[in-house]
Scaffold this motif. Structure first.
Motif, PDB file in Angstrom:
ATOM      1  N   THR A  31       0.818  -1.207   0.000  1.00  0.00           N
ATOM      2  CA  THR A  31       0.000   0.000   0.000  1.00  0.00           C
ATOM      3  C   THR A  31       0.858   1.265   0.000  1.00  0.00           C
ATOM      4  N   GLY A  32       2.125   1.145   0.310  1.00  0.00           N
ATOM      5  CA  GLY A  32       3.017   2.300   0.291  1.00  0.00           C
ATOM      6  C   GLY A  32       3.570   2.596  -1.086  1.00  0.00           C
ATOM      7  N   CYS A  33       4.182   1.588  -1.720  1.00  0.00           N
ATOM      8  CA  CYS A  33       4.863   1.824  -3.000  1.00  0.00           C
ATOM      9  C   CYS A  33       4.135   1.242  -4.200  1.00  0.00           C
ATOM     10  N   LEU A  34       3.112   0.419  -3.951  1.00  0.00           N
ATOM     11  CA  LEU A  34       2.284  -0.199  -4.997  1.00  0.00           C
ATOM     12  C   LEU A  34       2.991  -1.306  -5.782  1.00  0.00           C
ATOM     13  N   ARG A  35       4.149  -1.743  -5.300  1.00  0.00           N
ATOM     14  CA  ARG A  35       4.822  -2.868  -5.957  1.00  0.00           C
ATOM     15  C   ARG A  35       4.319  -4.186  -5.373  1.00  0.00           C
ATOM     16  N   SER A  36       4.462  -5.256  -6.170  1.00  0.00           N
ATOM     17  CA  SER A  36       4.133  -6.592  -5.675  1.00  0.00           C
ATOM     18  C   SER A  36       5.291  -7.093  -4.807  1.00  0.00           C
ATOM     19  N   ILE A  37       5.014  -8.115  -4.016  1.00  0.00           N
ATOM     20  CA  ILE A  37       6.065  -8.706  -3.187  1.00  0.00           C
ATOM     21  C   ILE A  37       7.210  -9.204  -4.067  1.00  0.00           C
ATOM     22  N   ASP A  38       6.881  -9.832  -5.199  1.00  0.00           N
ATOM     23  CA  ASP A  38       7.920 -10.324  -6.107  1.00  0.00           C
ATOM     24  C   ASP A  38       8.782  -9.180  -6.633  1.00  0.00           C
ATOM     25  N   GLU A  39       8.157  -8.067  -6.975  1.00  0.00           N
ATOM     26  CA  GLU A  39       8.913  -6.910  -7.470  1.00  0.00           C
ATOM     27  C   GLU A  39       9.805  -6.333  -6.377  1.00  0.00           C
ATOM     28  N   ILE A  40       9.280  -6.253  -5.174  1.00  0.00           N
ATOM     29  CA  ILE A  40      10.085  -5.739  -4.052  1.00  0.00           C
ATOM     30  C   ILE A  40      11.299  -6.637  -3.818  1.00  0.00           C
ATOM     31  N   ALA A  41      11.072  -7.942  -3.816  1.00  0.00           N
ATOM     32  CA  ALA A  41      12.163  -8.887  -3.567  1.00  0.00           C
ATOM     33  C   ALA A  41      13.237  -8.845  -4.658  1.00  0.00           C
ATOM     34  N   ALA A  42      12.834  -8.609  -5.897  1.00  0.00           N
ATOM     35  CA  ALA A  42      13.774  -8.631  -7.021  1.00  0.00           C
ATOM     36  C   ALA A  42      14.355  -7.257  -7.339  1.00  0.00           C
ATOM     37  N   TRP A  43      13.897  -6.211  -6.673  1.00  0.00           N
ATOM     38  CA  TRP A  43      14.217  -4.839  -7.048  1.00  0.00           C
ATOM     39  C   TRP A  43      15.712  -4.592  -7.233  1.00  0.00           C
ATOM     40  N   THR A  44      16.541  -5.017  -6.311  1.00  0.00           N
ATOM     41  CA  THR A  44      17.978  -4.726  -6.411  1.00  0.00           C
ATOM     42  C   THR A  44      18.648  -5.511  -7.532  1.00  0.00           C
ATOM     43  N   ARG A  45      18.017  -6.573  -7.997  1.00  0.00           N
ATOM     44  CA  ARG A  45      18.587  -7.370  -9.092  1.00  0.00           C
ATOM     45  C   ARG A  45      18.051  -6.953 -10.462  1.00  0.00           C
ATOM     46  N   MET A  46      17.019  -6.102 -10.469  1.00  0.00           N
ATOM     47  CA  MET A  46      16.441  -5.652 -11.748  1.00  0.00           C
ATOM     48  C   MET A  46      17.364  -4.658 -12.429  1.00  0.00           C
ATOM     49  N   SER A  47      17.276  -4.634 -13.737  1.00  0.00           N
ATOM     50  CA  SER A  47      18.013  -3.619 -14.496  1.00  0.00           C
ATOM     51  C   SER A  47      17.338  -2.267 -14.286  1.00  0.00           C
ATOM     52  N   PRO A  48      18.074  -1.181 -14.479  1.00  0.00           N
ATOM     53  CA  PRO A  48      17.440   0.141 -14.364  1.00  0.00           C
ATOM     54  C   PRO A  48      16.230   0.281 -15.290  1.00  0.00           C
ATOM     55  N   GLU A  49      16.288  -0.308 -16.470  1.00  0.00           N
ATOM     56  CA  GLU A  49      15.174  -0.239 -17.414  1.00  0.00           C
ATOM     57  C   GLU A  49      13.948  -0.957 -16.860  1.00  0.00           C
ATOM     58  N   ASP A  50      14.169  -2.139 -16.264  1.00  0.00           N
ATOM     59  CA  ASP A  50      13.049  -2.884 -15.687  1.00  0.00           C
ATOM     60  C   ASP A  50      12.443  -2.129 -14.505  1.00  0.00           C
ATOM     61  N   ARG A  51      13.292  -1.522 -13.666  1.00  0.00           N
ATOM     62  CA  ARG A  51      12.769  -0.731 -12.548  1.00  0.00           C
ATOM     63  C   ARG A  51      11.956   0.450 -13.057  1.00  0.00           C
ATOM     64  N   ARG A  52      12.423   1.129 -14.101  1.00  0.00           N
ATOM     65  CA  ARG A  52      11.669   2.260 -14.666  1.00  0.00           C
ATOM     66  C   ARG A  52      10.335   1.795 -15.250  1.00  0.00           C
ATOM     67  N   ARG A  53      10.322   0.635 -15.874  1.00  0.00           N
ATOM     68  CA  ARG A  53       9.082   0.091 -16.436  1.00  0.00           C
ATOM     69  C   ARG A  53       8.074  -0.153 -15.320  1.00  0.00           C
ATOM     70  N   VAL A  54       8.509  -0.779 -14.226  1.00  0.00           N
ATOM     71  CA  VAL A  54       7.613  -1.029 -13.101  1.00  0.00           C
ATOM     72  C   VAL A  54       7.122   0.294 -12.525  1.00  0.00           C
ATOM     73  N   MET A  55       8.035   1.247 -12.344  1.00  0.00           N
ATOM     74  CA  MET A  55       7.650   2.537 -11.767  1.00  0.00           C
ATOM     75  C   MET A  55       6.628   3.265 -12.634  1.00  0.00           C
ATOM     76  N   ALA A  56       6.728   3.105 -13.948  1.00  0.00           N
ATOM     77  CA  ALA A  56       5.757   3.742 -14.848  1.00  0.00           C
ATOM     78  C   ALA A  56       4.363   3.129 -14.685  1.00  0.00           C
TER      79      ALA A  56
END
Length: 71
Positions: A31-56
């Protein structure tokens, strides 16, 4: 991200985290950042492009959460 929820930078990784870590059971989104648990867990391993896609995608996810409870 919307103007009312600017992305913050922690170290060198941009993140939408606002330190409100509560997962809605129905949508399985934080409810704070609107990411899924899977996205939160993988965040530091995601590419900057993938993080920007999720943020969009995050602003559109707000509709998946129930309205806040009235006091």
């Amino acid at each position: 991200m919307s103007e009312d929820r600017p992305a913050r930078v922690q170290g060198a990784i941009e993140t939408p985290c606002i330190q409100v870590c509560v997962v809605d059971r129905a949508s399985r989104l934080c409810t704070g950042c609107l990411r899924s648990i899977d996205e939160i867990a993988a965040w530091t391993r995601m590419s900057p492009e993938d993080r920007r896609r999720v943020m969009a995608e995050l602003p559109a996810r707000r509709d998946r959460l129930p309205p806040p409870a009235l006091s």
